[in-house]
Motif scaffolding. Structure first.
Motif, short mmCIF file in Angstrom:
data_model
loop_
_atom_site.label_atom_id
_atom_site.label_comp_id
_atom_site.label_asym_id
_atom_site.label_seq_id
_atom_site.Cartn_x
_atom_site.Cartn_y
_atom_site.Cartn_z
N MET A 176 0.86 -1.19 0.00
CA MET A 176 0.00 0.00 0.00
C MET A 176 0.89 1.23 0.00
N PRO A 177 1.20 1.83 -1.15
CA PRO A 177 2.15 2.93 -1.21
C PRO A 177 1.55 4.23 -0.72
N LEU A 178 2.38 5.03 -0.05
CA LEU A 178 2.04 6.38 0.36
C LEU A 178 2.77 7.34 -0.57
N ARG A 179 2.04 8.26 -1.21
CA ARG A 179 2.65 9.20 -2.13
C ARG A 179 2.84 10.54 -1.43
N LEU A 180 3.97 11.18 -1.65
CA LEU A 180 4.29 12.44 -1.01
C LEU A 180 4.67 13.47 -2.07
N ALA A 181 4.21 14.70 -1.89
CA ALA A 181 4.57 15.80 -2.77
C ALA A 181 5.24 16.88 -1.93
N VAL A 182 6.45 17.29 -2.33
CA VAL A 182 7.18 18.36 -1.65
C VAL A 182 7.19 19.57 -2.57
N ARG A 183 6.65 20.68 -2.10
CA ARG A 183 6.56 21.91 -2.88
C ARG A 183 7.23 23.02 -2.10
N THR A 184 7.86 23.96 -2.67
CA THR A 184 8.24 24.08 -4.07
C THR A 184 9.69 24.49 -4.13
N GLY A 185 10.39 24.00 -5.12
CA GLY A 185 11.71 24.48 -5.46
C GLY A 185 12.84 24.12 -4.52
N VAL A 186 12.69 23.10 -3.67
CA VAL A 186 13.81 22.67 -2.83
C VAL A 186 14.31 21.31 -3.31
N ASP A 187 15.54 21.00 -2.96
CA ASP A 187 16.07 19.68 -3.25
C ASP A 187 15.53 18.72 -2.19
N VAL A 188 15.16 17.53 -2.62
CA VAL A 188 14.50 16.57 -1.72
C VAL A 188 15.34 15.31 -1.59
N ALA A 189 15.43 14.81 -0.38
CA ALA A 189 16.09 13.53 -0.12
C ALA A 189 15.27 12.79 0.94
N VAL A 190 15.52 11.49 1.04
CA VAL A 190 14.84 10.65 2.01
C VAL A 190 15.90 9.84 2.76
N LEU A 191 15.81 9.84 4.08
CA LEU A 191 16.72 9.05 4.91
C LEU A 191 15.93 7.93 5.58
N LEU A 192 16.43 6.70 5.48
CA LEU A 192 15.81 5.55 6.11
C LEU A 192 16.59 5.22 7.38
N LEU A 193 15.92 5.26 8.51
CA LEU A 193 16.61 5.18 9.80
C LEU A 193 16.23 3.93 10.58
N THR A 194 17.17 3.45 11.36
CA THR A 194 16.94 2.34 12.29
C THR A 194 16.42 2.89 13.62
N GLU A 195 16.24 2.00 14.59
CA GLU A 195 15.79 2.43 15.92
C GLU A 195 16.76 3.39 16.57
N GLN A 196 18.02 3.34 16.17
CA GLN A 196 19.04 4.23 16.72
C GLN A 196 18.98 5.63 16.09
N GLY A 197 18.06 5.83 15.13
CA GLY A 197 17.94 7.12 14.48
C GLY A 197 19.04 7.39 13.48
N ARG A 198 19.65 6.32 12.95
CA ARG A 198 20.78 6.47 12.04
C ARG A 198 20.58 5.61 10.79
N VAL A 199 21.16 6.06 9.69
CA VAL A 199 21.17 5.24 8.48
C VAL A 199 22.17 4.11 8.67
N ARG A 200 21.97 3.02 7.94
CA ARG A 200 22.91 1.90 8.01
C ARG A 200 24.10 2.10 7.10
N GLY A 201 23.99 3.03 6.15
CA GLY A 201 25.04 3.30 5.19
C GLY A 201 24.51 4.22 4.10
#
Length: 457
Positions: free
Chosen positions: A1-26
């Motif tokens: 069940m995908p969730l779609r997101l729209a970020v407006r306007t004119g900024v660069d967008v990134a997504v970080l996937l975090l563990t329970e420690q609040g950190r990326v794995r790499g």
């Protein structure tokens, strides 16, 4: 069940996937313009339309170690307080807007965690965050476990998160978006997101919520279906806009088949051809008299990575070059579309039910990729439908991976799978299609450092 997101306007967008420690794995847990698809396929950045960046999260396909998904906006042309109408909006699979956060009190920060999706009580919820970083992406990245040693940033300078309701209109306060956990034994499958209809390209106001008739319905999870599309390179979308007839050049593409998404606002003739290195027209990609044409076609990028296209059109247009992995997967949920299209079949044997309601040609080709080892070229196609006028067709499909090309389809059509069988190679068996390798991410070593240095495209 995908969730779609729209970020407006004119900024660069990134997504970080975090563990329970609040950190990326790499570095792979950072999705941005240089690496637009997470290796799991569960998070996809679809590029920009008139200042709006669209992304999709297939939440049930996320690995168990991932408990938070951060949506990040940044700017290198000035502080975020100078960005007009900065917001993030979440859409349910039926295209209903379920949450919207308008950033109205940004200060001198140049990077901000706009929102997050997080695990809670066996499902997922969405909430606005509004946590800014005055020292930009480097501070934000370091705060979440990203190695920024090559960039020697200053120590983190985090601006505290705003209290609930501050920085957003009470009428638009976010509400939780609950996604149920998958059933036991069910293999989660990420489904690529199709951007909404092209109206935002030609209209100055912020885009409205995507119309349900133009937005593909959510795909059910299919047991026994391979998790990812593994054919062809993965790269950030390349977008061009213009008006009337033109020659379009897109450089630095990986050689091989790509998807061309073309939208035109007008009622004249539309034609599209690739140009050879001698500037001669190749085989016709689009030949249509449809009003307000929109469609997706297959094209081949030459070995030099330079795709040139001749466009005949009347009116404003947008053209996007997309990887094959961004095409829509076929499922037992019905697609309701119009115009030519490129679809992916990744499950086991099935029958494709087509209902075409146009008056002109319907041409459907299959590209069976099992045993095909060259990702820079497609195998020979198998023409399965070539008819004129309204049709109901049922096409037997072999096991995926298969590309289903609606080469010509001027007019509305519906499509869905029926009599679907599980794939003979379960997704966690360690086996896969004979040709399968992980999709090539066009971003080499140091890709995250490149993101931190460049900020914006």
């Amino acid at each position: 069940m995908p969730l779609r997101l729209a970020v407006r306007t004119g900024v660069d967008v990134a997504v970080l996937l975090l563990t329970e420690q609040g950190r990326v794995r790499g570095d792979d847990d950072i999705v941005f313009h240089g690496a637009p698809i997470h290796p799991s396929g569960a998070v996809r950045l679809l590029g920009e339309e008139n200042g709006t960046v669209w992304l999709e999260t297939g939440l049930t396909a996320l690995e168990e170690q991932i408990v938070r998904v951060l949506v990040v906006g940044s700017s290198t042309i000035g502080p975020l307080r100078d960005v007009d109408e900065l917001s993030v909006e979440a859409f349910a699979p039926d295209s209903t807007s379920v949450a919207r956060y308008e950033v109205t009190d940004a200060g001198g920060e140049t990077a901000m965690v706009l929102a997050e999706v997080y695990r809670r009580a066996g499902g997922w919820k969405f909430r606005a965050v509004g946590q800014g970083y005055a020292n930009g992406l480097a501070g934000l990245a370091r705060d979440h476990g990203v190695d920024v040693s090559h960039d020697a940033p200053a120590p983190p300078n985090r601006i505290p998160a705003r209290p609930p309701g501050q920085g957003q209109s009470p009428a638009q306060a976010p509400v939780p978006f609950q996604v149920p956990a998958p059933d036991a034994g069910q293999a989660p499958v990420p489904v690529p997101f199709q951007p909404p209809a092209p109206a935002p390209v030609f209209a100055a106001p912020a885009p409205a919520a995507p119309a349900p008739t133009q937005e593909p319905p959510a795909a059910p999870q299919q047991a026994g279906e391979p998790q990812d599309w593994t054919f062809g390179a993965v790269f950030a979308p390349h977008t061009r806009t213009g008006r009337d007839n033109d020659v379009i050049t897109v450089n630095e593409l990986p050689p091989g088949p790509v998807v061309i998404d073309l939208s035109i606002r007008g009622d004249g003739y539309t034609g599209l051809w690739p140009l050879t290195r001698f500037n001669k027209e190749g085989d016709t990609l689009v030949n249509s008299t449809e009003e307000n044409f929109r469609g997706r076609v297959l094209a081949q990028v030459p070995d030099n990575g330079r795709l040139r296209l001749q466009l005949k059109a009347e009116g404003p247009w947008q053209l996007q070059v997309l990887p094959l992995a961004a095409a829509t997967r076929l499922t037992e949920e019905e697609l309701d579309r119009r115009g030519p299209d490129v679809l992916l079949h990744t499950a086991g044997t099935a029958d494709l039910a087509l209902h075409y309601r146009g008056e002109d040609n319907l041409i459907v080709n299959l590209f069976e990729l099992e045993g095909h080892h060259d990702p820079t070229a497609l195998p020979d196609d198998d023409n399965v439908v070539n008819e004129i006028g309204k049709r109901r067709e049922t096409v037997p499909l072999p096991e995926g991976p298969v590309i289903v090309q609606l080469q010509m389809a001027d007019g509305p059509w519906k499509a869905k799978l029926k009599h679907l069988e599980p794939h003979s190679r379960p997704p966690h068996s360690g086996a896969g299609p004979a040709h399968a390798t992980a999709p090539t991410q066009v971003a080499g070593p140091g890709k995250v450092q490149g993101w931190l240095r460049r900020g914006r495209r």
